[in-house]
Design an enzyme around this catalytic site. Structure first.
Site, short mmCIF file in Angstrom:
data_model
loop_
_atom_site.label_atom_id
_atom_site.label_comp_id
_atom_site.label_asym_id
_atom_site.label_seq_id
_atom_site.Cartn_x
_atom_site.Cartn_y
_atom_site.Cartn_z
N LYS A 32 0.80 -1.23 0.00
CA LYS A 32 0.00 0.00 0.00
C LYS A 32 0.83 1.28 0.00
O LYS A 32 0.38 2.32 -0.47
CB LYS A 32 -0.96 0.01 1.19
N TYR A 99 -15.51 -10.82 -7.64
CA TYR A 99 -15.07 -11.74 -8.69
C TYR A 99 -15.55 -13.18 -8.49
O TYR A 99 -15.29 -14.04 -9.32
CB TYR A 99 -13.54 -11.71 -8.81
N HIS A 131 -19.15 -7.63 6.54
CA HIS A 131 -17.77 -7.90 6.17
C HIS A 131 -16.87 -7.79 7.40
O HIS A 131 -17.28 -7.30 8.45
CB HIS A 131 -17.29 -6.92 5.10
N LYS A 135 -12.28 -4.06 6.43
CA LYS A 135 -12.80 -3.49 5.18
C LYS A 135 -12.96 -1.98 5.33
O LYS A 135 -13.61 -1.51 6.27
CB LYS A 135 -14.12 -4.13 4.78
#
EC number: 1.17.1.8
Length: 232
Positions: A32, A99, A131, A135
């Site tokens: 990151k 996905y 979640h 997140k």
């Protein structure tokens, strides 16, 4: 294929394992805080970074002529800009809020149910997503995609976090433990409830879908979605 992983958190690490098992090589891992890297060493890039890094990562891929699959959410105010750059550079791009094959089937089921429910009076619609606490965005991109599927097929005009009204779908977002992802659509009336639900048991489905998308994309140009990859 030679794959660049843009984002090396839990999803990036899971993608790495699946990609290697499928015979691919990871040639670049971008964390990151990394901003200077050469993505041109890769045949395709998979971006599961953070919202603040996604636009820069995707831009770098287009400028380097590297197809990119992005699963990062929370940056979509720049989506049209990225699509325009992709077309200008004759690049290749897939963005999906999720996905997983199962989730993409769930998207289509959600649209079908919304279309069936639209003419029926007396039902309120609510979306809920759960979640893990790491997140960063809320609601999830998957929940937004589900809400948009309902909006396309009903008289609802928009979605809103936590609260709704006659024209708005409420999306309730919860952050609990290490939950990979749960999405629930509920139609509630005075006499009954109708629910459809998708529960992910782990990150494997998301990661596999991203690798399959990269395999599909790396010889193409243009802007696509998972419906194209899966032929839905």
């Amino acid at each position: 294929m030679k794959i660049a992983l843009l984002g090396y958190g839990k999803m990036g690490q899971t993608i790495e394992k699946i990609a290697i098992k499928r015979g691919h090589t990871i040639v670049l891992k971008v964390d990151k805080d990394d901003t200077n890297y050469d993505v041109s060493v890769a045949d395709v890039a998979i971006d599961f970074s953070i919202p603040d890094a996604a636009v820069n990562n995707i831009t770098n891929c287009f400028n380097a002529g590297v197809p990119v699959v992005s699963g990062t959410t929370g940056w979509l105010s720049h989506y049209d800009q990225m699509v325009a750059l992709c077309k200008k550079q004759k690049g290749a791009f897939i963005y999906a809020s999720n996905y997983s094959l199962g989730v993409n089937l769930f998207f289509e089921l959600n649209k079908k149910l919304a279309k069936m429910m639209s003419p029926v009076e007396g039902y309120d619609i609510k979306t809920e997503e759960i979640h893990h606490t790491q997140k960063l965005d809320a609601p999830s991109g998957t929940a937004i995609t589900l809400a948009e599927g309902i909006i396309e097929n009903t008289t609802k005009e928009s979605w809103q976090l936590d609260h709704g009204d006659a024209t708005t779908i409420p999306i309730v977002a919860k952050r609990i433990g290490d939950v990979p992802g749960t999405h629930l659509i509920t139609y509630t009336s005075d006499v009954d409830d109708i629910e459809i639900k998708h529960t992910a048991h782990n990150r494997q489905g998301f990661a596999l879908g991203a690798v399959v998308a990269a395999e599909w994309l790396h010889t193409r140009t243009g802007v696509y979605g998972m419906k194209d990859v899966l032929g839905l």
